[in-house]
Every structure is written in C-alpha cells, then in structure tokens.
Design a protein around this motif. Structure first.
Motif, PDB file in Angstrom:
ATOM      1  N   ASN A 192      36.964  55.923  44.785  1.00  0.00           N
ATOM      2  CA  ASN A 192      37.877  55.227  45.683  1.00  0.00           C
ATOM      3  C   ASN A 192      37.102  54.337  46.647  1.00  0.00           C
ATOM      4  OD1 ASN A 192      40.617  54.904  46.928  1.00  0.00           O
ATOM      5  ND2 ASN A 192      39.592  55.802  48.698  1.00  0.00           N
ATOM      6  N   VAL A 193      37.519  53.067  46.754  1.00  0.00           N
ATOM      7  CA  VAL A 193      36.919  52.132  47.720  1.00  0.00           C
ATOM      8  C   VAL A 193      38.056  51.531  48.546  1.00  0.00           C
ATOM      9  CG1 VAL A 193      35.590  50.028  48.063  1.00  0.00           C
ATOM     10  CG2 VAL A 193      34.995  51.575  46.183  1.00  0.00           C
ATOM     11  N   GLU A 194      37.989  51.693  49.860  1.00  0.00           N
ATOM     12  CA  GLU A 194      39.003  51.154  50.758  1.00  0.00           C
ATOM     13  C   GLU A 194      38.358  50.192  51.753  1.00  0.00           C
ATOM     14  OE1 GLU A 194      41.281  54.138  52.689  1.00  0.00           O
ATOM     15  OE2 GLU A 194      41.937  55.111  50.832  1.00  0.00           O
ATOM     16  N   VAL A 195      38.985  49.035  51.919  1.00  0.00           N
ATOM     17  CA  VAL A 195      38.507  48.025  52.869  1.00  0.00           C
ATOM     18  C   VAL A 195      39.624  47.753  53.871  1.00  0.00           C
ATOM     19  CG1 VAL A 195      37.621  45.690  53.166  1.00  0.00           C
ATOM     20  CG2 VAL A 195      37.064  46.979  51.080  1.00  0.00           C
ATOM     21  N   ARG A 196      39.302  47.819  55.173  1.00  0.00           N
ATOM     22  CA  ARG A 196      40.262  47.528  56.226  1.00  0.00           C
ATOM     23  C   ARG A 196      39.753  46.351  57.050  1.00  0.00           C
ATOM     24  NH1 ARG A 196      42.538  49.989  53.191  1.00  0.00           N
ATOM     25  NH2 ARG A 196      43.591  52.002  53.325  1.00  0.00           N
ATOM     26  N   VAL A 197      40.641  45.391  57.316  1.00  0.00           N
ATOM     27  CA  VAL A 197      40.251  44.184  58.044  1.00  0.00           C
ATOM     28  C   VAL A 197      41.195  43.961  59.218  1.00  0.00           C
ATOM     29  CG1 VAL A 197      39.367  43.147  55.924  1.00  0.00           C
ATOM     30  CG2 VAL A 197      41.696  42.624  56.673  1.00  0.00           C
ATOM     31  N   PRO A 198      40.778  43.162  60.227  1.00  0.00           N
ATOM     32  CA  PRO A 198      41.715  42.768  61.284  1.00  0.00           C
ATOM     33  C   PRO A 198      42.833  41.932  60.684  1.00  0.00           C
ATOM     34  CG  PRO A 198      39.434  42.269  61.893  1.00  0.00           C
ATOM     35  CD  PRO A 198      39.422  42.623  60.448  1.00  0.00           C
ATOM     36  N   GLU A 199      44.004  41.959  61.317  1.00  0.00           N
ATOM     37  CA  GLU A 199      45.159  41.311  60.701  1.00  0.00           C
ATOM     38  C   GLU A 199      45.240  39.811  60.969  1.00  0.00           C
ATOM     39  OE1 GLU A 199      48.447  42.451  64.165  1.00  0.00           O
ATOM     40  OE2 GLU A 199      48.648  43.219  62.150  1.00  0.00           O
ATOM     41  N   ASN A 200      44.270  39.239  61.705  1.00  0.00           N
ATOM     42  CA  ASN A 200      44.329  37.787  61.939  1.00  0.00           C
ATOM     43  C   ASN A 200      43.171  37.043  61.281  1.00  0.00           C
ATOM     44  OD1 ASN A 200      42.469  38.924  63.742  1.00  0.00           O
ATOM     45  ND2 ASN A 200      42.710  37.272  65.217  1.00  0.00           N
ATOM     46  N   ILE A 201      42.601  37.602  60.206  1.00  0.00           N
ATOM     47  CA  ILE A 201      41.605  36.887  59.422  1.00  0.00           C
ATOM     48  C   ILE A 201      42.212  36.567  58.057  1.00  0.00           C
ATOM     49  CG2 ILE A 201      39.792  38.219  60.589  1.00  0.00           C
ATOM     50  CD1 ILE A 201      39.237  39.508  57.839  1.00  0.00           C
ATOM     51  N   THR A 202      41.482  35.822  57.256  1.00  0.00           N
ATOM     52  CA  THR A 202      41.921  35.523  55.898  1.00  0.00           C
ATOM     53  C   THR A 202      41.331  36.561  54.941  1.00  0.00           C
ATOM     54  OG1 THR A 202      42.204  33.146  56.268  1.00  0.00           O
ATOM     55  CG2 THR A 202      41.802  33.847  54.010  1.00  0.00           C
ATOM     56  N   LEU A 203      42.181  37.142  54.106  1.00  0.00           N
ATOM     57  CA  LEU A 203      41.748  38.154  53.135  1.00  0.00           C
ATOM     58  C   LEU A 203      42.195  37.721  51.746  1.00  0.00           C
ATOM     59  CD1 LEU A 203      40.606  40.964  52.386  1.00  0.00           C
ATOM     60  CD2 LEU A 203      42.872  41.908  52.907  1.00  0.00           C
ATOM     61  N   ARG A 204      41.236  37.671  50.827  1.00  0.00           N
ATOM     62  CA  ARG A 204      41.530  37.286  49.447  1.00  0.00           C
ATOM     63  C   ARG A 204      40.881  38.281  48.500  1.00  0.00           C
ATOM     64  NH1 ARG A 204      39.690  31.129  50.752  1.00  0.00           N
ATOM     65  NH2 ARG A 204      41.506  30.526  52.015  1.00  0.00           N
ATOM     66  N   GLY A 205      41.348  38.290  47.257  1.00  0.00           N
ATOM     67  CA  GLY A 205      40.792  39.249  46.306  1.00  0.00           C
ATOM     68  C   GLY A 205      40.872  38.770  44.874  1.00  0.00           C
ATOM     69  N   ASN A 206      39.989  39.340  44.060  1.00  0.00           N
ATOM     70  CA  ASN A 206      39.965  39.028  42.631  1.00  0.00           C
ATOM     71  C   ASN A 206      39.371  40.226  41.903  1.00  0.00           C
ATOM     72  OD1 ASN A 206      40.075  37.521  40.192  1.00  0.00           O
ATOM     73  ND2 ASN A 206      37.896  37.041  40.420  1.00  0.00           N
ATOM     74  N   GLY A 207      40.148  40.823  40.999  1.00  0.00           N
ATOM     75  CA  GLY A 207      39.627  41.983  40.299  1.00  0.00           C
ATOM     76  C   GLY A 207      40.618  42.534  39.304  1.00  0.00           C
ATOM     77  N   SER A 208      40.273  43.681  38.751  1.00  0.00           N
ATOM     78  CA  SER A 208      41.118  44.300  37.732  1.00  0.00           C
ATOM     79  C   SER A 208      40.868  45.798  37.704  1.00  0.00           C
ATOM     80  CB  SER A 208      40.843  43.694  36.361  1.00  0.00           C
ATOM     81  OG  SER A 208      39.487  43.900  35.983  1.00  0.00           O
ATOM     82  N   GLY A 209      41.790  46.507  37.068  1.00  0.00           N
ATOM     83  CA  GLY A 209      41.648  47.946  36.911  1.00  0.00           C
ATOM     84  C   GLY A 209      41.965  48.378  35.500  1.00  0.00           C
ATOM     85  N   ILE A 210      41.168  49.274  34.971  1.00  0.00           N
ATOM     86  CA  ILE A 210      41.409  49.856  33.654  1.00  0.00           C
ATOM     87  C   ILE A 210      41.769  51.323  33.867  1.00  0.00           C
ATOM     88  CG2 ILE A 210      40.415  50.403  31.411  1.00  0.00           C
ATOM     89  CD1 ILE A 210      38.583  48.022  31.710  1.00  0.00           C
ATOM     90  N   PHE A 211      43.022  51.648  33.629  1.00  0.00           N
ATOM     91  CA  PHE A 211      43.532  52.965  33.974  1.00  0.00           C
ATOM     92  C   PHE A 211      43.220  53.284  35.439  1.00  0.00           C
ATOM     93  CE2 PHE A 211      42.784  53.278  29.362  1.00  0.00           C
ATOM     94  CZ  PHE A 211      44.065  53.601  28.944  1.00  0.00           C
ATOM     95  N   GLY A 212      43.223  52.248  36.255  1.00  0.00           N
ATOM     96  CA  GLY A 212      42.954  52.394  37.668  1.00  0.00           C
ATOM     97  C   GLY A 212      43.753  51.386  38.471  1.00  0.00           C
ATOM     98  N   ASN A 213      43.435  51.259  39.726  1.00  0.00           N
ATOM     99  CA  ASN A 213      44.197  50.400  40.629  1.00  0.00           C
ATOM    100  C   ASN A 213      43.275  49.443  41.375  1.00  0.00           C
ATOM    101  OD1 ASN A 213      46.586  49.636  42.303  1.00  0.00           O
ATOM    102  ND2 ASN A 213      45.372  50.573  43.937  1.00  0.00           N
ATOM    103  N   PHE A 214      43.653  48.163  41.390  1.00  0.00           N
ATOM    104  CA  PHE A 214      42.976  47.176  42.229  1.00  0.00           C
ATOM    105  C   PHE A 214      44.060  46.444  43.012  1.00  0.00           C
ATOM    106  CE2 PHE A 214      41.645  42.865  43.197  1.00  0.00           C
ATOM    107  CZ  PHE A 214      40.426  43.071  43.822  1.00  0.00           C
ATOM    108  N   GLU A 215      44.045  46.588  44.332  1.00  0.00           N
ATOM    109  CA  GLU A 215      45.093  45.998  45.164  1.00  0.00           C
ATOM    110  C   GLU A 215      44.482  45.385  46.425  1.00  0.00           C
ATOM    111  OE1 GLU A 215      49.153  47.268  47.633  1.00  0.00           O
ATOM    112  OE2 GLU A 215      48.065  48.738  46.430  1.00  0.00           O
ATOM    113  N   VAL A 216      44.719  44.094  46.598  1.00  0.00           N
ATOM    114  CA  VAL A 216      44.300  43.385  47.814  1.00  0.00           C
ATOM    115  C   VAL A 216      45.535  42.745  48.429  1.00  0.00           C
ATOM    116  CG1 VAL A 216      42.937  41.499  48.772  1.00  0.00           C
ATOM    117  CG2 VAL A 216      41.963  42.943  46.988  1.00  0.00           C
ATOM    118  N   ARG A 217      45.855  43.131  49.645  1.00  0.00           N
ATOM    119  CA  ARG A 217      46.997  42.559  50.352  1.00  0.00           C
ATOM    120  C   ARG A 217      46.535  41.277  51.041  1.00  0.00           C
ATOM    121  NH1 ARG A 217      50.257  46.722  53.893  1.00  0.00           N
ATOM    122  NH2 ARG A 217      50.125  47.761  51.856  1.00  0.00           N
ATOM    123  N   THR A 218      46.730  40.154  50.372  1.00  0.00           N
ATOM    124  CA  THR A 218      46.159  38.889  50.831  1.00  0.00           C
ATOM    125  C   THR A 218      46.766  38.438  52.158  1.00  0.00           C
ATOM    126  OG1 THR A 218      47.759  37.651  49.514  1.00  0.00           O
ATOM    127  CG2 THR A 218      45.632  38.137  48.504  1.00  0.00           C
TER     128      THR A 218
END
Length: 226
Positions: free
Chosen positions: A155-181
């Motif tokens: 498990n990898v969790e990333v938390r950021v301040p809510e007034n920056i820009t957040l982007r993501g690119n990835g995939s999951g195989i029988f797993g989960n990849f989620e970035v709340r842009t």
C-alpha cells in the motif's frame, strides 16, 4: 463605391471587481471556513463581537457554500481589510538532475511526514508493506515534484495540500491505482505528479481536507534561516 469606414470601437476596460466576483462564486473549502472562523474568534477575544454575534456568524460560516458567502461575515473586521498575498510561491533554480529520495517497505512500513524538504523525485516501493507520504507540511523547493510508486501486495498513500495541482498516471493489475486530480487556482502553485504501478496492491493520492500551502516563501525563509 467606397465603403464607409467605421471608426474602431473603443476597448472597454474590465470592471475592477470582475475578478473578485468570479472568485466569490468558487466553492468554499474547509480551509476557507477555518480562516474565517479564526478571524471571528480573534474578533470575539478583542471585544469587537459579542458572544451572540460571534455565534450567529459561526453558524453562517458552517452554512456557507461559496467564498462570496464567507467574505461579508468579516467585512467589518480589521483582518478583512488586509490585501491578499500575491506571489506566495518561491522556488530555487530548477535542477534537471539530482538524487531521488527512496522509500522502501518490505514486510514493514515507511512514513514521511511533517516539515521536510521535498525532493524533485521520490521513489516509493512497497512489497507486503505500507508507505505513507504526507506533503501537507512539506517545503517545496521546486515547482514540479514527481513520485514514482510501485506496490506489490502493498500500500502506498500520498496526501497533499488541497490548493496545489495533483496529477497522476498509472495502472493496477488485480490492484488499485487512484489519484484524485486537482488543478490549483494559482498558476505558480506546486505541481505533484504521481506515477504508479500496482500488482495486488493499492496506490492512492488525494488532498487532505483543510490543509493548504499559503505562505511558502515565508516558510522557506524560516526553514533555512531559523
């Protein structure tokens, strides 16, 4: 027959309050409400508001949906007259090279949080382990920060301040990849990019409610000068 030439139309300047009206329509965040509540609390302590007025305004803060609904609640208080800070973000020279920070958790856990200088690149590798990266109090020396995350039964969790820009690119195989842009309002706000690959694991990046980077330049100065 010559066509009659029409004189050019004068350019009408934008109204001074136009930008303010646009921002007034923005949805209020928890951080916006907290800022207004702090001003009201100080006004109560200074005797500018009596307890009944303070209670009424706090109720209005909790009901407010937009920034425009919050501002009138402090319009008659001294803090409301302060001009908003501009150019809050100050970075060093952009370096294309440099050592990346590595966070590894194999049948274990790794935590990075608090007041720390964020590297341009961070590699997070979790195998049957857990990694948490909390950037809500971090110091950004560069505008662009890249986090490369790999999770295998981990498990990898990333938390950021809510007034920056957040982007993501990835995939999951029988797993989960989620970035709340996110897209920051300020054009020079920090940008965090999370790249990830998950196998039977989880990678998640999202903002932490109520946490904001507001005075980065001052924080950087205090960090380096003490």
């Amino acid at each position: 027959m010559d066509l009659e030439k029409q004189p050019p139309k004068p350019v009408v300047p934008a109204e001074p309050g136009a930008a303010a009206r646009v921002s007034d329509g923005l949805r209020a965040s928890d951080a916006d409400r907290d800022r207004i509540a702090d001003i009201l609390r100080d006004a109560l302590a200074e005797g500018r508001l009596d307890p009944e007025e303070h209670s009424e305004r706090i109720d209005a803060v909790l009901r407010a949906k937009t920034v425009g609904e919050l501002q009138p609640l402090i319009q008659d208080l001294p803090q409301a007259r302060k001009a908003p800070e501009t150019g809050a973000y100050s970075y060093g020279a952009e370096e294309q090279t440099g050592a990346a920070e590595n966070l590894i958790a194999v049948f274990s856990s790794s935590l990075r949080k608090g007041r720390w200088r964020v590297s341009r690149r961070t590699n997070a590798f979790a195998v049957f382990g857990s990694i948490e990266i909390d950037l809500t109090q971090a110091l950004f020396e560069q505008r662009m920060t890249v986090i490369n995350a790999t999770s295998i039964f981990g498990n990898v969790e990333v938390r950021v301040p809510e007034n920056i820009t957040l982007r993501g690119n990835g995939s999951g195989i029988f797993g989960n990849f989620e970035v709340r842009t996110l897209e920051a309002v300020e054009p020079d706000a920090p940008v965090v990019v999370v790249n990830g690959y998950s196998v039977f694991g989880n990678i998640e990046a999202k903002p932490k409610r109520g946490r904001r980077v507001t005075d980065l330049q001052d924080r950087m100065r205090k960090y380096f000068l003490g």
